[in-house]
Structures are given as structure tokens and as C-alpha cells.
Enzyme design. Structure first.
Site, PDB file in Angstrom:
ATOM      1  N   LYS A  42      -3.166  -0.365   5.943  1.00 15.85           N
ATOM      2  CA  LYS A  42      -2.779   1.032   5.696  1.00 15.85           C
ATOM      3  C   LYS A  42      -3.770   1.620   4.700  1.00 15.85           C
ATOM      4  O   LYS A  42      -3.756   1.285   3.528  1.00 15.85           O
ATOM      5  CB  LYS A  42      -1.361   1.136   5.141  1.00 15.85           C
ATOM      6  CG  LYS A  42      -0.946   2.573   4.806  1.00 15.85           C
ATOM      7  CD  LYS A  42       0.473   2.623   4.250  1.00 15.85           C
ATOM      8  CE  LYS A  42       0.899   4.059   3.953  1.00 15.85           C
ATOM      9  NZ  LYS A  42       0.234   4.626   2.774  1.00 15.85           N
ATOM     10  N   SER A  44      -1.824  -0.755   1.585  1.00 19.07           N
ATOM     11  CA  SER A  44      -2.165   0.518   0.968  1.00 19.07           C
ATOM     12  C   SER A  44      -2.787   0.368  -0.411  1.00 19.07           C
ATOM     13  O   SER A  44      -3.870  -0.185  -0.542  1.00 19.07           O
ATOM     14  CB  SER A  44      -0.941   1.432   0.959  1.00 19.07           C
ATOM     15  OG  SER A  44      -1.362   2.772   0.953  1.00 19.07           O
TER      16      SER A  44
END
Length: 374
Positions: free
Chosen positions: A312, A287
Site C-alpha cells: 500500500k 503503508s
């Protein structure tokens, strides 16, 4: 900004260390395999704080309704936080006793980390100790997440100064009964060491408030930097962008969508573009950490060493509920400066580490190939 010329230039430099095969691999993007051991999810917010007003989409929900929405939404990154838990997530501090636990193969709950000078360390708890009971409940009958929650105050949200009773046992030793008092501890998201003269290895474990400033301070004066994002579970997008800005002289860092509105992330001028930089990544790099790694890779500022990242690429937006708790739902995706989205695929390193245990040494070799600042 196309990624290919960047990779070719980096490869040309590194052939001095590894030979022509490196250039070919970098140019074709042939290296890197998907991670075989996905790590636990993280919640990545676009901003650290929340607006003064409450989001009408979530403000009137009760805790039970919010938890039901999370469980039924189909959003794998949706999350519900108590007021204290969200404050811990964004501030880089947490209430606890300074120990981490893991579930061993035999089902026991073992101490995996002990915070120096924390309550557990002062009581003599050590890595490898077995946690038998927590407040009279057998630890091996609880999910690890619930054990951690109870250490931090449980569903009641017990305050600083409250106590937790533990039974621990060292291999071959007697069972010890301990009562530890909870205190506010720093999460230590940034740690620094020097694996070679003049080289700073800066490990970022998560992106909470103030991390970018810590990285800037840690990199100051180094002749070369290993930015270690292995196992970095993400955090605040603005802190990841701020960390990228430490090594960029202005320009794009990435972009993300929030409820259909595109927002650009840019670095202010004046960042350090002279110090050689290698970024260590693996299947636990996810992420916000992937946003940072992708920005430095796309901008030709760093060489990525390790294995393919988690994948992600989503952004969660926080909404404050009426009781002060926070609901986070996915509102969009982010992209690197070259327009890449790591969502579902991750980022491939420029230089793959076939042996994960040797990634740091490989990173140092790559850094030597890039040269060091005098």
C-alpha cells in the site's frame, strides 16, 4: 539512490552467517513472494493535525453525504471518522473496555486480547473466552467491526464512563453477565522486549502521535535492534519518517504527493547510524510501515528479514467537515529514497523467512552477522 550496491554490501557481510547463496539472492532480488493473506486496510495521513480552516472540498458535506462519497468513490482507502474516532486514530488512545475480539472458524466471537489492568481484565475476562452477547444482542450475528464499535461506544458515541453489558463464557464454564465501564486507554503502539542480551526488539503496531519518540527511547543503549514491523498497519506518515530519522544521520526518507504537489521527507542530522539494525516485515506490514522499511533498506541502514510486505503506497489527506468529523481520501502516492513505490507490489526482504514463526530467531542470526555495538 540505487538499491543494488546497498544490498550487495549487506549480503557480503551476511555471508559470514549464511554462505554465498545469500549474496546472490540479495543481488538479484529473487527472494520474497507476494502475501497470500491481505490484511485489513489502514488509513494513512500525511499529518497528525488538521489545518484551522476547513477544506472547501468537504466542509459542507453532511455525515450521510460523506459516507456516500466514501462508498461510491472507488477509493479502497477512503474513510469517514467521527470526531472521537479520528482523535483516537491520531492520538494513540481509544475509548473502550480493553479487549479485542476475533471471529473463530465456527462463527463464534472470541476474545483475542485483553489489556492488562483494563476494565475487562479487572472483571476477569481472559483470552479465549467466548463473547455471547453485547448489550443484549448476539455477538455472532454482528460483524466483528460492529462488535468493536459497540465496545467503544457505538454509533451514539457514548462518552467515557458509559457502560456496556456483556455475556461471556469460558470453555466448559457457566455464562457470566458483566457490566463494564468504558475508559480512555493507551493503544500501546510500541512494545519492547529483549530476546537476547543487549538486543532490543521494538515492535511498532501503528504510527500515531509520539511513536517516533518512543522508538528513540527504546533503542537508546541497545547493542543491536530488531525493529519489528510485522502486522504494522500504518498510520501517520510524519511519525514513520520520524522513526526512520532515529536511525539516520540526515538525508532523504522518502517523498509523497498531495493533490499533485510533491513533498520530500528528510531526516535531521544526528540519528544513530552505529547500532546494527534488522527490520522484521511480513504481509501485514503496510503503508507508513512500508515507507519506513523502504527508507532504511534504500539507505543501507538495515537488513529486512521476513516476507514481502503488503503493498500500500498511497497517502490519504484528512478534511474536517462542518460537524467536526473527518473525511479521508487518497491524494497521491509515496516513494522510497530510491524512487520505489511499494503500491501493489510491496517490498521484498533482503533475507526471506520461509517459516514465519522463526522470523525472530532468523532476525537475531542476521543481527549477529552484522555484529553488535560494544
Amino acid at each position: 539512490m540505487p538499491a543494488m550496491p546497498c544490498q550487495v554490501r549487506q549480503g557480503a557481510t551476511l555471508t559470514l552467517v549464511f554462505g554465498a547463496v545469500l549474496l546472490a539472492g540479495a543481488a538479484t532480488g529473487a527472494w520474497g513472494e507476494p502475501a497470500s493473506d491481505p490484511r485489513p486496510p489502514s488509513s494513512d495521513s500525511a499529518v497528525a493535525g488538521l489545518p484551522a480552516g476547513r477544506d472547501p472540498a468537504g466542509a459542507q458535506l453532511s455525515r450521510q453525504q460523506a459516507e456516500q462519497l466514501v462508498s461510491s468513490s472507488g477509493d479502497p482507502w477512503a474513510a469517514y471518522y467521527s470526531p472521537q474516532a479520528y482523535a483516537d486514530f491520531t492520538s494513540g488512545q481509544y475509548l473502550g473496555v480493553g479487549l479485542s475480539v476475533d471471529r473463530a472458524q465456527d462463527g463464534s466471537t472470541d476474545v483475542s486480547q485483553v489489556r492488562a489492568a483494563g476494565p475487562a481484565a479487572r472483571a476477569g475476562v481472559a483470552v479465549g473466552d467466548r463473547l455471547l452477547h453485547i448489550d443484549g444482542i448476539r455477538a455472532d450475528r454482528l460483524p466483528v467491526t460492529e462488535v468493536v464499535a459497540r465496545l467503544r461506544g457505538g454509533p451514539q458515541g457514548l462518552p467515557e464512563g458509559s457502560t456496556v453489558a456483556l455475556a461471556v463464557q469460558r470453555a466448559g464454564g457457566p455464562v457470566r453477565e458483566l457490566v463494564l465501564r468504558r475508559t480512555v486507554l493507551d493503544a500501546e503502539e510500541v512494545t519492547v522486549d529483549h530476546p537476547a542480551p543487549g538486543i532490543a526488539r521494538i515492535a511498532v503496531h501503528g504510527f500515531t502521535s509520539g511513536v517516533a519518540a518512543q522508538v528513540r527511547a527504546a533503542a537508546r543503549g541497545a547493542r543491536g535492534v530488531l525493529l519489528d514491523l510485522r502486522g504494522s498497519s500504518g498510520g501517520l506518515v510524519e511519525e514513520a519518517a520520524g522513526t526512520a530519522a532515529v536511525f539516520l544521520d540526515g538525508g532523504p526518507v522518502g517523498s509523497y504527493e498531495a493533490r499533485g504537489v510533491s513533498r520530500r521527507l528528510t531526516a535531521p542530522p544526528g540519528g544513530d547510524t552505529a547500532t546494527p539494525l534488522v527490520v522484521l516485515v511480513d504481509g501485514g506490514t503496510m503503508s507508513a510501515a512500508e515507507l519506513l522499511a523502504g527508507a532504511l533498506q534504500d539507505r543501507c541502514r538495515a537488513v529486512l528479514v521476513g516476507s514481502r510486505t503488503f503493498g500500500k503506497g498511497s497517502v490519504q489527506q484528512p478534511s474536517r467537515l462542518a460537524d467536526g468529523s473527518v473525511l479521508e481520501l487518497t491524494v497521491g502516492r509515496y516513494r522510497t529514497p530510491a524512487g520505489r513505490s511499494p503500491d501493489g507490489t510491496g517490498l521484498a526482504p533482503d533475507v526471506p523467512a520461509q517459516d514465519p514463526s522463526g522470523a525472530t530467531e532468523l532476525g537475531l542470526r542476521v543481527l549477529a552477522g552484522l555484529g553488535t555495538r560494544g
